[in-house]
Design an enzyme around this catalytic site. Sequence first.
Site, PDB file in Angstrom:
ATOM      1  N   GLU A  34     -10.652 -22.229  -5.107  1.00 30.50           N
ATOM      2  CA  GLU A  34      -9.754 -22.044  -3.960  1.00 30.50           C
ATOM      3  C   GLU A  34      -9.005 -22.866  -3.489  1.00 30.50           C
ATOM      4  O   GLU A  34      -9.170 -24.171  -3.436  1.00 30.50           O
ATOM      5  CB  GLU A  34     -10.783 -21.432  -2.924  1.00 30.50           C
ATOM      6  N   GLY A  41     -10.316 -15.753   1.715  1.00 27.90           N
ATOM      7  CA  GLY A  41      -8.959 -15.165   1.159  1.00 27.90           C
ATOM      8  C   GLY A  41      -8.275 -14.634   2.709  1.00 27.90           C
ATOM      9  O   GLY A  41      -8.452 -15.016   3.758  1.00 27.90           O
ATOM     10  N   ALA A 181       6.499   1.068   9.380  1.00 24.13           N
ATOM     11  CA  ALA A 181       5.490   1.894  10.451  1.00 24.13           C
ATOM     12  C   ALA A 181       4.285   2.026   9.503  1.00 24.13           C
ATOM     13  O   ALA A 181       3.564   3.074   9.426  1.00 24.13           O
ATOM     14  CB  ALA A 181       5.943   3.116  10.909  1.00 24.13           C
ATOM     15  N   VAL A 237      16.504  -1.926   8.898  1.00 21.26           N
ATOM     16  CA  VAL A 237      16.785  -3.204   9.528  1.00 21.26           C
ATOM     17  C   VAL A 237      17.888  -3.920   8.516  1.00 21.26           C
ATOM     18  O   VAL A 237      17.099  -4.359   7.491  1.00 21.26           O
ATOM     19  CB  VAL A 237      15.805  -4.067  10.160  1.00 21.26           C
ATOM     20  N   ARG A 273       2.814  -5.432   1.033  1.00 19.09           N
ATOM     21  CA  ARG A 273       2.545  -6.935   0.287  1.00 19.09           C
ATOM     22  C   ARG A 273       2.611  -6.800  -1.335  1.00 19.09           C
ATOM     23  O   ARG A 273       2.727  -5.564  -1.908  1.00 19.09           O
ATOM     24  CB  ARG A 273       0.740  -6.935   0.601  1.00 19.09           C
ATOM     25  N   HIS A 445     -27.640  14.448  18.880  1.00 26.02           N
ATOM     26  CA  HIS A 445     -26.754  15.066  20.153  1.00 26.02           C
ATOM     27  C   HIS A 445     -27.186  13.998  21.308  1.00 26.02           C
ATOM     28  O   HIS A 445     -28.198  13.680  21.484  1.00 26.02           O
ATOM     29  CB  HIS A 445     -27.186  16.329  20.374  1.00 26.02           C
TER      30      HIS A 445
END
Length: 466
Positions: A34, A41, A181, A237, A273, A445
Amino acid sequence: MADTFDLTVIGSGPGGYVAAIRAAQLGMKVAVVEKWPTHGGTCLNIGCIPSKALLHASELFEEAGHQFKTLGIDIPAPTLNLSQMMTHKDDVVTANVSGVDFLFKKNKITPFRGVGSIPAAGRVLVTGEKSTTIETRNIIIASGSVSANLPGIEVDEERVVTSTGAIKLKEVPKRMLVIGAGIIGLELGSVWARLGAKVTVVEFLDRIVPGLDSEAARQLQRMLQKQGLEFRLSTKVAGIEKNPGSLNARFEPVAGGDAEFAEFDVALVAVGRKPYTEGLGLEAAGVALDERGRIRTDAHYQTNVPGIYAIGDVITGPMLAHKAEDEGIAAAEIIAGQAGHVNYGAIPSVLYTSPEVAWVGKSEDELKAEGIEYKIGKFPFTANGRAKAMLATQGFVKILADVKTDRVLGGVIISKNAGEMIHEITVLMEFSGAAEDLARTTHAHPTLSEAVREAALMCGDGAIHI
Ligand code: FAD
Ligand code: NAI
């Protein structure tokens, strides 16, 4: 002298650390490489975990300000201690990443700190403070993903941020621009809107959350609008000019037309991503990528080079922590000679807004597009007793079942705790169950889960409480 391992995992996110643990459980001698100072991560350090800590805290802040009075709890208007909220988030991250260290020790997994690269199958080079070469029978690449950029928009992680900067802002922006969004945009946009920001979400498509059932997406959009988020759909944008006191964003309609300009304090770029393969030396190892830069694997997670496997965000499929984890388990089992398997038809997705949205299997839009004949069982939370008691009557459960066989093909829940309840439908699908199986299962319930059963009843003779 070089160390020798049965398996070396590159990357310690949910894919990598889970693969390592499963392999150790199966008797393998395992190393994990790592490059970051902590394990876990994206998910544990800068993703799932810190974002959920902020979502939880900001939701309570919002509830304390708006719902408590109705419940008979009179308190002065809550005030925000942002630095304490961030401390809470950081503590949660620390507890989780040290949990991974504990699990590595428990399973006798050897960690290496540094960038892992693959000069050839059977060898991993670790470049860091103490560089070393690991001899290894198998390699799993679990190098994850990073935020995608927008051309011409320079991220500085202070004013123009990705999710990484958005979870550590030092003050609440007055005006926040969210580009995209999708899941990150709506979760982190919600956090800052609840804490006082005026949030504008600009989305390229004509709808929010691509992939989510379009009826649920429309309802969620209305709910978020009521919470103060403003949406600009079918808009892109085109640029952000950084001025000393503000950001000047240029919006353009996707269909063409006049540009508009608006001022913001912070802009969050959340447009997806991309797989991360830098530094792995894949070319030297001869590992092939697909046209979108993902590592190509076969159904057993093996790349085109025998002995080199890949899992998680760096390969095809949804970029979700639990998908990465399950691929880690399956890959470790396959390497051990077992029949590891992931059912991609039953991977739940959860959007942790308020209310949450959770879905699994096929959406109605997909069933329509595929020409599959389906029936719908739909039940609103306005008819659920527990939801009324909790002031949580927004939303519904929708179950989609095959017209002829009654087999459940998918489901979507929009409500408080939807992310917990979706597993009822997920387990049912894992067992190829029918709506009637769920409809005949006794539910305690009063619980929100009774709405799931009522939706299943709606696939047959009808619900009781509507
Ligand atoms: P990662 O978690 O990205 O881990 C990859 C690791 O590999 C990193 O630690 C990296 O440093 C290391 N690495 C890379 N290359 C090398 C190298 N050459 N040598 C050594 N180390 C290397 N998913 C969910 O399911 N639920 C959520 O609620 C959720 N929330 C999210 C919120 C945010 C803000 C973000 C950004 C993501 C979120 N995700 C969520 C997605 C989730 O984080 C990812 O799907 C998941 O982390 C993928 O796991 P992975 O193991 O494939 O890779
Ligand atoms: P996303 O793919 O969910 O959403 C990106 C959005 O940006 C899409 O709606 C897309 O149409 C839009 N977009 C793309 N280009 C644009 C542009 N130029 N202008 C305006 N809008 C544009 O990606 P996001 O939100 O960045 O998340 C990345 C990944 O992280 C997701 O795939 C998700 O799987 C994972 N994640 C999961 C979470 C969870 O499970 N709760 C939480 C956060 C992230």
